[in-house]
Design a protein around this motif. Structure first.
Motif, mmCIF file in Angstrom:
data_model
loop_
_atom_site.group_PDB
_atom_site.id
_atom_site.type_symbol
_atom_site.label_atom_id
_atom_site.label_comp_id
_atom_site.label_asym_id
_atom_site.label_seq_id
_atom_site.Cartn_x
_atom_site.Cartn_y
_atom_site.Cartn_z
ATOM 1 N N ASP A 1 -105.905 -47.228 -38.125
ATOM 2 C CA ASP A 1 -104.923 -47.714 -37.022
ATOM 3 C C ASP A 1 -103.508 -47.518 -37.704
ATOM 4 O O ASP A 1 -103.115 -47.964 -38.792
ATOM 5 N N SER A 2 -102.420 -46.818 -36.989
ATOM 6 C CA SER A 2 -101.260 -46.773 -37.341
ATOM 7 C C SER A 2 -100.454 -48.043 -37.694
ATOM 8 O O SER A 2 -99.698 -47.939 -38.471
ATOM 9 N N LYS A 3 -100.730 -48.979 -37.065
ATOM 10 C CA LYS A 3 -100.153 -50.334 -37.115
ATOM 11 C C LYS A 3 -100.588 -50.951 -38.435
ATOM 12 O O LYS A 3 -99.779 -52.041 -39.002
ATOM 13 N N ARG A 4 -101.642 -50.565 -38.862
ATOM 14 C CA ARG A 4 -102.183 -51.386 -39.993
ATOM 15 C C ARG A 4 -102.696 -50.255 -41.138
ATOM 16 O O ARG A 4 -103.729 -50.208 -41.299
ATOM 17 N N PRO A 5 -101.835 -49.588 -41.782
ATOM 18 C CA PRO A 5 -102.194 -48.498 -42.578
ATOM 19 C C PRO A 5 -103.088 -49.006 -43.806
ATOM 20 O O PRO A 5 -103.748 -48.137 -44.479
ATOM 21 N N SER A 6 -102.926 -50.334 -44.145
ATOM 22 C CA SER A 6 -103.656 -50.734 -45.292
ATOM 23 C C SER A 6 -104.993 -51.431 -44.875
ATOM 24 O O SER A 6 -105.791 -52.060 -45.705
ATOM 25 N N GLY A 7 -105.239 -51.214 -43.690
ATOM 26 C CA GLY A 7 -106.476 -51.987 -42.951
ATOM 27 C C GLY A 7 -107.652 -51.217 -43.218
ATOM 28 O O GLY A 7 -107.526 -50.075 -44.061
ATOM 29 N N PRO A 8 -108.599 -51.625 -42.464
ATOM 30 C CA PRO A 8 -109.973 -50.535 -42.776
ATOM 31 C C PRO A 8 -109.718 -49.247 -42.319
ATOM 32 O O PRO A 8 -108.929 -48.769 -41.316
ATOM 33 N N ILE A 9 -110.400 -48.264 -43.056
ATOM 34 C CA ILE A 9 -110.489 -46.841 -42.686
ATOM 35 C C ILE A 9 -111.506 -46.307 -42.193
ATOM 36 O O ILE A 9 -112.715 -46.770 -42.971
ATOM 37 N N LEU A 10 -111.809 -45.680 -41.245
ATOM 38 C CA LEU A 10 -113.267 -45.057 -40.845
ATOM 39 C C LEU A 10 -113.419 -43.837 -41.316
ATOM 40 O O LEU A 10 -112.384 -42.993 -41.516
ATOM 41 N N ARG A 11 -114.568 -43.329 -41.947
ATOM 42 C CA ARG A 11 -114.796 -41.863 -42.553
ATOM 43 C C ARG A 11 -115.608 -41.424 -41.845
ATOM 44 O O ARG A 11 -116.868 -41.818 -41.546
ATOM 45 N N PHE A 12 -115.564 -40.096 -41.550
ATOM 46 C CA PHE A 12 -116.548 -39.248 -40.669
ATOM 47 C C PHE A 12 -116.621 -37.904 -41.432
ATOM 48 O O PHE A 12 -115.674 -37.499 -42.078
ATOM 49 N N THR A 13 -118.023 -37.569 -41.501
ATOM 50 C CA THR A 13 -118.269 -35.938 -41.865
ATOM 51 C C THR A 13 -117.416 -35.064 -40.926
ATOM 52 O O THR A 13 -117.175 -35.637 -39.699
ATOM 53 N N ASN A 14 -117.178 -33.736 -41.198
ATOM 54 C CA ASN A 14 -116.482 -33.103 -40.466
ATOM 55 C C ASN A 14 -117.271 -32.605 -39.177
ATOM 56 O O ASN A 14 -116.902 -32.765 -38.137
ATOM 57 N N GLU A 15 -118.558 -32.560 -39.165
ATOM 58 C CA GLU A 15 -119.454 -32.536 -38.004
ATOM 59 C C GLU A 15 -119.378 -33.825 -37.158
ATOM 60 O O GLU A 15 -119.379 -33.498 -35.939
ATOM 61 N N GLU A 16 -119.615 -34.746 -37.715
ATOM 62 C CA GLU A 16 -119.467 -36.041 -36.767
ATOM 63 C C GLU A 16 -118.075 -36.318 -36.138
ATOM 64 O O GLU A 16 -117.951 -36.444 -34.947
ATOM 65 N N PHE A 17 -116.959 -35.785 -36.889
ATOM 66 C CA PHE A 17 -115.650 -35.867 -36.374
ATOM 67 C C PHE A 17 -115.541 -34.892 -35.100
ATOM 68 O O PHE A 17 -115.093 -35.048 -33.926
ATOM 69 N N SER A 18 -116.264 -33.712 -35.403
ATOM 70 C CA SER A 18 -116.055 -32.455 -34.289
ATOM 71 C C SER A 18 -116.787 -32.935 -33.183
ATOM 72 O O SER A 18 -116.314 -32.750 -31.784
#
Length: 68
Positions: free
Chosen positions: A37-54
């Motif tokens: 979230d751009s408003k909370r850069p120190s907040g949670p981060i989601l991670r995706f494989t390249n295939e998942e993001f595609s």
């Protein structure tokens, strides 16, 4: 994937962003695409494989997340 080092990640927002604070940022790394979230850069981060993001981007482009 959970332990991916993001200290050197280059975060960016979409060029379609309207600048109203309702944005997400992504960082594309070799093994993952990270999203936060751009408003909370120190907040949670989601991670995706390249295939998942595609798959996610394709679904969004086809309106699968549009509200009716």
């Amino acid at each position: 994937m959970e332990n991916t080092d993001l200290t050197r990640a280059e975060w960016r927002t979409s060029s379609y962003s309207s600048g109203n604070g309702q944005c997400v940022e992504i960082a594309v790394l070799t093994e993952v695409v990270a999203m936060r979230d751009s408003k909370r850069p120190s907040g949670p981060i989601l991670r995706f494989t390249n295939e998942e993001f595609s798959t996610f981007v394709t679904a969004a482009r086809h309106g699968q997340f549009d509200r009716t």
